[in-house]
Design a protein around this motif. Sequence first.
Motif, PDB file in Angstrom:
ATOM      1  N   TRP A 161       7.754  15.953  -8.183  1.00  0.00           N
ATOM      2  CA  TRP A 161       8.604  16.777  -7.326  1.00  0.00           C
ATOM      3  C   TRP A 161       8.303  16.577  -5.847  1.00  0.00           C
ATOM      4  CZ3 TRP A 161       4.966  18.377 -10.776  1.00  0.00           C
ATOM      5  CH2 TRP A 161       3.781  18.893 -10.237  1.00  0.00           C
ATOM      6  N   THR A 162       7.181  15.924  -5.506  1.00  0.00           N
ATOM      7  CA  THR A 162       6.818  15.734  -4.099  1.00  0.00           C
ATOM      8  C   THR A 162       7.442  14.489  -3.480  1.00  0.00           C
ATOM      9  OG1 THR A 162       4.803  14.465  -4.593  1.00  0.00           O
ATOM     10  CG2 THR A 162       4.594  16.883  -4.466  1.00  0.00           C
ATOM     11  N   VAL A 163       7.901  13.545  -4.282  1.00  0.00           N
ATOM     12  CA  VAL A 163       8.352  12.275  -3.712  1.00  0.00           C
ATOM     13  C   VAL A 163       9.648  12.391  -2.916  1.00  0.00           C
ATOM     14  CG1 VAL A 163       7.104  10.819  -5.352  1.00  0.00           C
ATOM     15  CG2 VAL A 163       9.477  11.464  -5.829  1.00  0.00           C
ATOM     16  N   GLY A 164      10.408  13.447  -3.124  1.00  0.00           N
ATOM     17  CA  GLY A 164      11.611  13.642  -2.331  1.00  0.00           C
ATOM     18  C   GLY A 164      11.304  13.850  -0.857  1.00  0.00           C
ATOM     19  N   ARG A 165      10.088  14.243  -0.557  1.00  0.00           N
ATOM     20  CA  ARG A 165       9.674  14.451   0.839  1.00  0.00           C
ATOM     21  C   ARG A 165       9.003  13.210   1.430  1.00  0.00           C
ATOM     22  NH1 ARG A 165       7.848  19.377  -1.750  1.00  0.00           N
ATOM     23  NH2 ARG A 165       5.730  18.576  -1.712  1.00  0.00           N
ATOM     24  N   LEU A 166       8.775  12.203   0.608  1.00  0.00           N
ATOM     25  CA  LEU A 166       8.098  10.996   1.078  1.00  0.00           C
ATOM     26  C   LEU A 166       9.116   9.906   1.417  1.00  0.00           C
ATOM     27  CD1 LEU A 166       5.312  10.701  -1.648  1.00  0.00           C
ATOM     28  CD2 LEU A 166       5.091  11.640   0.664  1.00  0.00           C
ATOM     29  N   PRO A 167       8.864   9.144   2.464  1.00  0.00           N
ATOM     30  CA  PRO A 167       9.754   8.004   2.722  1.00  0.00           C
ATOM     31  C   PRO A 167       9.528   6.931   1.656  1.00  0.00           C
ATOM     32  CG  PRO A 167       7.917   8.016   4.278  1.00  0.00           C
ATOM     33  CD  PRO A 167       7.801   9.267   3.459  1.00  0.00           C
ATOM     34  N   LEU A 168      10.607   6.282   1.267  1.00  0.00           N
ATOM     35  CA  LEU A 168      10.490   5.171   0.319  1.00  0.00           C
ATOM     36  C   LEU A 168       9.888   3.960   1.018  1.00  0.00           C
ATOM     37  CD1 LEU A 168      13.910   5.289  -1.526  1.00  0.00           C
ATOM     38  CD2 LEU A 168      11.671   5.447  -2.596  1.00  0.00           C
ATOM     39  N   PRO A 169       9.200   3.119   0.278  1.00  0.00           N
ATOM     40  CA  PRO A 169       8.774   1.848   0.857  1.00  0.00           C
ATOM     41  C   PRO A 169      10.003   1.027   1.268  1.00  0.00           C
ATOM     42  CG  PRO A 169       7.650   2.261  -1.225  1.00  0.00           C
ATOM     43  CD  PRO A 169       8.728   3.289  -1.092  1.00  0.00           C
ATOM     44  N   VAL A 170       9.812   0.103   2.157  1.00  0.00           N
ATOM     45  CA  VAL A 170      10.881  -0.801   2.573  1.00  0.00           C
ATOM     46  C   VAL A 170      11.117  -1.799   1.442  1.00  0.00           C
ATOM     47  CG1 VAL A 170      11.510  -2.595   4.238  1.00  0.00           C
ATOM     48  CG2 VAL A 170      10.309  -0.545   5.009  1.00  0.00           C
ATOM     49  N   PHE A 171      12.389  -2.080   1.164  1.00  0.00           N
ATOM     50  CA  PHE A 171      12.743  -3.052   0.131  1.00  0.00           C
ATOM     51  C   PHE A 171      13.044  -4.393   0.784  1.00  0.00           C
ATOM     52  CE2 PHE A 171      12.709   0.239  -2.783  1.00  0.00           C
ATOM     53  CZ  PHE A 171      13.595   1.255  -2.457  1.00  0.00           C
ATOM     54  N   HIS A 172      12.598  -5.469   0.133  1.00  0.00           N
ATOM     55  CA  HIS A 172      12.876  -6.811   0.641  1.00  0.00           C
ATOM     56  C   HIS A 172      13.310  -7.697  -0.527  1.00  0.00           C
ATOM     57  CE1 HIS A 172      11.774 -10.719   2.727  1.00  0.00           C
ATOM     58  NE2 HIS A 172      12.701 -10.163   3.462  1.00  0.00           N
ATOM     59  N   HIS A 173      14.489  -7.398  -1.038  1.00  0.00           N
ATOM     60  CA  HIS A 173      15.082  -8.158  -2.133  1.00  0.00           C
ATOM     61  C   HIS A 173      16.565  -8.309  -1.820  1.00  0.00           C
ATOM     62  CE1 HIS A 173      16.564  -9.173  -6.123  1.00  0.00           C
ATOM     63  NE2 HIS A 173      15.312  -9.471  -6.446  1.00  0.00           N
ATOM     64  N   PRO A 174      17.134  -9.506  -1.964  1.00  0.00           N
ATOM     65  CA  PRO A 174      18.531  -9.711  -1.568  1.00  0.00           C
ATOM     66  C   PRO A 174      19.531  -8.801  -2.282  1.00  0.00           C
ATOM     67  CG  PRO A 174      17.617 -11.695  -2.598  1.00  0.00           C
ATOM     68  CD  PRO A 174      16.504 -10.720  -2.466  1.00  0.00           C
ATOM     69  N   GLN A 234       0.838  -1.199   0.000  1.00  0.00           N
ATOM     70  CA  GLN A 234       0.000   0.000   0.000  1.00  0.00           C
ATOM     71  C   GLN A 234       0.876   1.253   0.000  1.00  0.00           C
ATOM     72  OE1 GLN A 234      -3.375   0.277  -0.344  1.00  0.00           O
ATOM     73  NE2 GLN A 234      -2.910   2.444  -0.542  1.00  0.00           N
ATOM     74  N   HIS A 235       1.926   1.242   0.793  1.00  0.00           N
ATOM     75  CA  HIS A 235       2.859   2.379   0.834  1.00  0.00           C
ATOM     76  C   HIS A 235       3.507   2.586  -0.536  1.00  0.00           C
ATOM     77  CE1 HIS A 235       5.659   5.221   2.646  1.00  0.00           C
ATOM     78  NE2 HIS A 235       6.622   4.596   1.994  1.00  0.00           N
ATOM     79  N   CYS A 236       3.862   1.490  -1.199  1.00  0.00           N
ATOM     80  CA  CYS A 236       4.464   1.570  -2.532  1.00  0.00           C
ATOM     81  C   CYS A 236       3.480   2.179  -3.530  1.00  0.00           C
ATOM     82  CB  CYS A 236       4.912   0.186  -2.983  1.00  0.00           C
ATOM     83  SG  CYS A 236       5.767   0.184  -4.570  1.00  0.00           S
ATOM     84  N   VAL A 237       2.220   1.751  -3.483  1.00  0.00           N
ATOM     85  CA  VAL A 237       1.202   2.303  -4.382  1.00  0.00           C
ATOM     86  C   VAL A 237       1.044   3.802  -4.140  1.00  0.00           C
ATOM     87  CG1 VAL A 237      -1.273   2.305  -4.925  1.00  0.00           C
ATOM     88  CG2 VAL A 237      -0.038   0.140  -4.714  1.00  0.00           C
ATOM     89  N   GLU A 238       1.029   4.213  -2.882  1.00  0.00           N
ATOM     90  CA  GLU A 238       0.896   5.645  -2.571  1.00  0.00           C
ATOM     91  C   GLU A 238       2.094   6.429  -3.098  1.00  0.00           C
ATOM     92  OE1 GLU A 238       0.294   5.583   1.654  1.00  0.00           O
ATOM     93  OE2 GLU A 238      -1.690   4.669   1.437  1.00  0.00           O
ATOM     94  N   TRP A 239       3.289   5.866  -2.956  1.00  0.00           N
ATOM     95  CA  TRP A 239       4.500   6.535  -3.458  1.00  0.00           C
ATOM     96  C   TRP A 239       4.433   6.663  -4.984  1.00  0.00           C
ATOM     97  CZ3 TRP A 239       8.549   6.380  -6.713  1.00  0.00           C
ATOM     98  CH2 TRP A 239       9.648   7.193  -6.446  1.00  0.00           C
ATOM     99  N   LEU A 240       4.066   5.573  -5.656  1.00  0.00           N
ATOM    100  CA  LEU A 240       3.970   5.601  -7.117  1.00  0.00           C
ATOM    101  C   LEU A 240       2.888   6.576  -7.577  1.00  0.00           C
ATOM    102  CD1 LEU A 240       4.419   1.806  -7.881  1.00  0.00           C
ATOM    103  CD2 LEU A 240       6.016   3.642  -8.498  1.00  0.00           C
ATOM    104  N   ARG A 241       1.776   6.611  -6.880  1.00  0.00           N
ATOM    105  CA  ARG A 241       0.701   7.556  -7.230  1.00  0.00           C
ATOM    106  C   ARG A 241       1.228   8.990  -7.149  1.00  0.00           C
ATOM    107  NH1 ARG A 241      -3.633   5.516  -4.468  1.00  0.00           N
ATOM    108  NH2 ARG A 241      -4.285   4.463  -6.347  1.00  0.00           N
ATOM    109  N   ALA A 242       1.951   9.316  -6.093  1.00  0.00           N
ATOM    110  CA  ALA A 242       2.535  10.654  -5.956  1.00  0.00           C
ATOM    111  C   ALA A 242       3.545  10.913  -7.062  1.00  0.00           C
ATOM    112  CB  ALA A 242       3.196  10.809  -4.580  1.00  0.00           C
ATOM    113  N   TYR A 243       4.362   9.909  -7.379  1.00  0.00           N
ATOM    114  CA  TYR A 243       5.382  10.072  -8.418  1.00  0.00           C
ATOM    115  C   TYR A 243       4.739  10.407  -9.764  1.00  0.00           C
ATOM    116  CZ  TYR A 243       9.016   9.204 -11.779  1.00  0.00           C
ATOM    117  OH  TYR A 243       9.899   9.360 -12.816  1.00  0.00           O
ATOM    118  N   PHE A 244       3.698   9.695 -10.132  1.00  0.00           N
ATOM    119  CA  PHE A 244       3.086   9.930 -11.439  1.00  0.00           C
ATOM    120  C   PHE A 244       2.255  11.205 -11.489  1.00  0.00           C
ATOM    121  CE2 PHE A 244       4.023   5.369 -12.166  1.00  0.00           C
ATOM    122  CZ  PHE A 244       4.772   5.540 -13.311  1.00  0.00           C
TER     123      PHE A 244
END
Length: 194
Positions: free
Chosen positions: A88-101, A74-84
């Motif tokens: 310019w606003t995504v620099g103020r948003l925390p990135l989603p947590v990554f879980h890939h080796p 859900q956090h990732c979807v919100e970040w992507l929605r803001a990005y698209f």
Amino acid sequence: MEQGNNMKSPSQCRQRTISLQSPLGKIQVSGCENGVHTIQILMDVPPAERSGDTSLSCVVTVSNGQEEMGPELQHCVEWLRAYFSEPWTVGRLPLPVFHHPTLHGDSFTSRVLQTLVRDVKVGETVSYKRLAEMAGNPRAVRAVGGAMRRNPVPLLIPCHRVISSGGQSGMYMGGKGNHLKQWLLTHEKVKEED
């Protein structure tokens, strides 16, 4: 991007995959309760047929019989929605947590991707050579290219911002997505109107 040592292996996770409709075409985001695993841009719609709408919509819900998206997706979807909608606003948003080796540990690929996401902001670009220098190995220009190809979460880790020293945009998605890279770079240069 650092996580604790008790991080579950992605193969042990209950992964969920969601599909989103974006100006780039369909995007699939996969993740679990621990974070985002992958983002895939499927390029299912020819660029000429896309509408001018830059919004993001969730068109297919979660796979694997799971009914809920989970907080990290859900956090990732919100970040992507803001990005698209307002990049310019995504620099103020925390990135989603990554879980890939690929994104954890101290490999050169991990250092390059961490450097890229931390130091190259929306609307900026960096050359492969400069990114190699920033990651601590100025002679590893080809390895930076390899790191970009192995980036499991494009858009969140902005491999589209890496260009050649001569200013050409370079390859994106093995050359099949060069038009998407150009769209992303142009999209990021659009400024908020006063």
